[in-house]
Each structure stands twice: as structure tokens, then as C-alpha cells.
Write an enzyme that holds these catalytic residues in place. Structure first.
Site, PDB file in Angstrom:
ATOM      1  N   THR A  14       0.813  -1.215   0.000  1.00  0.00           N
ATOM      2  CA  THR A  14       0.000   0.000   0.000  1.00  0.00           C
ATOM      3  C   THR A  14       0.843   1.260   0.000  1.00  0.00           C
ATOM      4  OG1 THR A  14      -1.503   1.303   1.368  1.00  0.00           O
ATOM      5  CG2 THR A  14      -0.113  -0.238   2.536  1.00  0.00           C
ATOM      6  N   TYR A  22      -1.874   0.274   9.932  1.00  0.00           N
ATOM      7  CA  TYR A  22      -2.178  -0.421   8.673  1.00  0.00           C
ATOM      8  C   TYR A  22      -0.945  -0.402   7.762  1.00  0.00           C
ATOM      9  CZ  TYR A  22      -3.816  -0.927   3.883  1.00  0.00           C
ATOM     10  OH  TYR A  22      -3.940  -1.311   2.573  1.00  0.00           O
TER      11      TYR A  22
END
Ligand code: UDP
Length: 330
Positions: free
Chosen positions: A118, A142
Site C-alpha cells: 500500500t 495499517y
């Protein structure tokens, strides 16, 4: 035909990848715990195993039953905001879960993996476009949970001879151009589907999380990438790693190189849908970097990948088509 194991394959991005794999002559095998995915998001001719990546025995059985030539690892928790509230879940599923998968691969002599990473690994940067050579500095658990997996892939490549590519997704959006699959998270937290739900009258208003960022209109800038282009990047990455047996661990950004602010997305959604709706300016969402825009040069050079739908308008049009056809009935 080569079997490709796709963890999280019944999810939003995974279901698009399944279509692309089939179109390119691969046999997808989906492993998904259906916590976010949908059984009906993938066609019936794709073998489906309901299971969790934290379950070593279930993973072992999939490797024994299907002998995949490679793995596309998508199964993960994805909401940056939620990771600021319950970080442990993110490390447990995203980091420990990935380790469990890598160990299952090692036990079963499968050494090729494409990993969903990501743009969140970059965090807040002054830099214009983000390049893979920048040091990782995620703003939220995250991003850190994914960055740790990238580190593990480097070790599995150098020590165990794995060939891995981590694709750093920018903001996946849109839907299959032929409307076969699209985004349906429950609950939905992503900007474009939430704005479209508001345009459709299914929500009273859309909130803008923060209008005091150091950006031209004060709202966060993101690089929205069409999910079809993202799926194509996976097939190209897969071709790249399974065509050679050498050990390596590479990283490539998957974005367009163009940023769009939250306010710009909302305006575009108003134009595409022809609807006006209420927009509420709210406070910042913890953990959100001001700007994340890719330098996509490496993906182009290493994978020969280039987005087919770089315009946010087209992304929103495809998402709106899917939404109207599939989700507005209820
Ligand atoms: N966002 C917003 N309102 C919403 C949902 C998201 O203003 O209801 C903003 C969010 O703060 C971020 C951008 O839209 O700046 C994209 O958020 P999303 O959750 O879609 O993806 P992320 O960038 O977190 O992966």
C-alpha cells in the site's frame, strides 16, 4: 494451465484479478474467509476454499490440493482509520497472517508471490511524487503492518530463494468496465462509494475529513487508480515472477502519477451523477497523510504496465454504472 492461489480473492480487488487471470490463461484458486469478500463476486468455475490465512492447516491443505505455481496475497484488513483504533488486529491478520502464508509456501516449495502492499507505507512526505526508493515511514498501523511484510519478503528472497513483488496500491476505485464486479464493502468507508451512495440518496450527506491540510484546497490528495488497471498490474507482476526462477524481492507503485483532492472527487461525482447533495466539513481522520501520489515509472519500466483508465472521471463513471445496476435495487 497454471493454478494461482489468490488469498482474499472474493474481495473487491481480488474479484477483478480473478477475471483478469482467467482472461490471461491462468486458473485462479480463491482462498477467502468471507469477512469482507462475497462468494458470488467470483464465478462458479473458480475453485473456492473458505478459510483464514491464520489457519496453517487450512493453508497446507490448499497447497496440497491445488499445487499453485504462485500466490497473489490480498487477504488483509484495509481500513487505515480502523488501524488507529485496533492496531493489534492489523498486526495479527496482515503481518502474522502473511508470515503464516509464507511458511505454508516454504513448506510446499512454492516461491513466487505477488503481495498487495500500500501507498500507506510512505506516510506524510514533502516529496512531490512518491518513489519506491524513499524510506518507509507509515502514519498508521495499517501501513506499518504491510511494510513489515515487505521486509519479510526481502528475507524470504535472500535466504529461501523466493521471487516476490510487492505492489504498493494507491487508491483503488471504480468497477469492472463491463459491470461484472465492483466495490461493495459493508460497512463502506471509502470516499468514492460513499459519495456515490450520497448522490443516490442512500446517505444524508458526505463528510470531508479535514479541510485544513497543506494542500491547494485544504483537503487530502490521493492518486485514484482504476481497479481494472490494478488487476492488470497483478497479472503483469505474475508473468514477471513466474517467467524466471531467480530469487528477488521487488517493489512497485501502482498509481497514475496524478493527484485528486477530496473536494475535487466530490465535484466530479456531482457532475457524473447529475445530483447535488449535502457536503459537511468535518475534522481530520486520525492517521491520514495529506498527500499520496505515485511515481509510477518503475511499474512501467519493470512490468510494462500502464493505466488504461487514468482519469478520475472515468473511474467514477464505471463505479456509478456498477452502483446503479447492482446496488441501487435494494
Ligand atoms: N474521506 C473523506 N470522507 C469520507 C471518507 C474518506 O473525506 O467519508 C477522505 C479520507 O480522509 C482520505 C480520502 O478521502 O483523505 C480517501 O480515503 P479512503 O478511505 O477512500 O482511502 P485511504 O486513502 O484511507 O486508503
Amino acid at each position: 494451465m497454471q493454478n494461482i492461489l489468490i488469498t482474499g480473492g472474493a474481495g473487491y480487488i481480488g474479484s477483478h484479478i480473478c477475471i483478469k487471470l482467467q482472461e490471461n490463461g491462468y486458473q485462479p484458486i480463491v482462498f477467502d474467509n468471507l469477512s469482507n469478500g462475497h462468494r458470488d463476486a467470483i464465478s462458479n468455475d473458480i475453485p473456492f476454499v473458505e478459510g483464514d490465512i491464520r489457519d496453517a492447516a487450512a493453508l497446507n491443505k490448499v497447497f496440497e490440493d491445488f499445487r499453485p505455481a504462485a500466490v497473489i496475497h490480498m487477504a488483509a484488513l484495509i481500513e487505515a482509520g480502523a488501524s488507529m483504533v485496533e492496531p493489534a488486529r492489523f498486526y495479527e491478520v496482515n503481518t502474522a497472517g502473511a508470515l503464516n502464508l509464507l511458511e505454508a509456501m516454504r513448506r510446499n516449495a512454492c516461491k513466487h508471490i505477488v503481495f498487495s502492499s500500500t501507498a500507506a507505507v510512505y506516510g506524510n512526505r514533502d516529496a512531490g511524487l512518491l518513489s519506491e526508493s524513499l524510506e518507509v515511514s507509515a502514519e498508521n498501523p495499517y501501513g506499518r503492518s504491510k511494510a513489515m511484510v515487505e521486509t519479510m519478503l526481502g528475507d524470504y528472497a535472500s535466504i529461501y530463494g523466493f521471487h516476490a513483488i510487492a505492489l504498493r496500491y494507491f487508491n483503488a476505485a471504480g468497477a469492472d468496465s463491463m459491470g461484472r464486479t465492483g466495490e461493495r464493502h459493508d460497512p463502506e468507508t471509502h470516499l468514492i462509494p460513499l459519495v456515490l451512495q450520497t448522490a443516490a440518496g442512500q446517505r444524508d450527506h458526505i463528510k470531508i475529513f479535514g479541510t485544513d491540510y497543506d494542500t491547494p484546497d485544504g483537503t487530502c490528495i490521493r492518486d485514484y487508480i482504476h481497479v481494472d488497471d490494478l488487476a492488470d498490474a497483478h497479472v503483469k507482476a505474475l508473468g514477471h515472477i513466474i517467467s524466471s526462477d531467480h530469487a528477488a524481492s521487488d517493489i512497485a507503485n501502482i498509481g497514475t502519477g496524478e493527484g485528486c483532492s477530496v473536494k475535487e472527487i466530490i465535484e466530479l461525482c456531482k457532475e457524473v451523477t447529475g445530483q447535488d447533495f449535502t457536503v459537511v466539513e468535518d475534522s481530520r481522520r486520525p492517521g491520514d497523510p495529506a498527500k499520496l501520489v505515485a511515481n509510477p515509472a518503475k511499474a512501467k519500466e519493470m512490468l510494462g504496465w500502464q493505466p488504461k483508465y487514468p482519469s478520475p472521471r472515468q473511474i467514477i463513471e464505471h463505479a456509478w454504472n456498477y452502483y446503479q445496476t447492482n446496488l441501487l435495487k435494494s
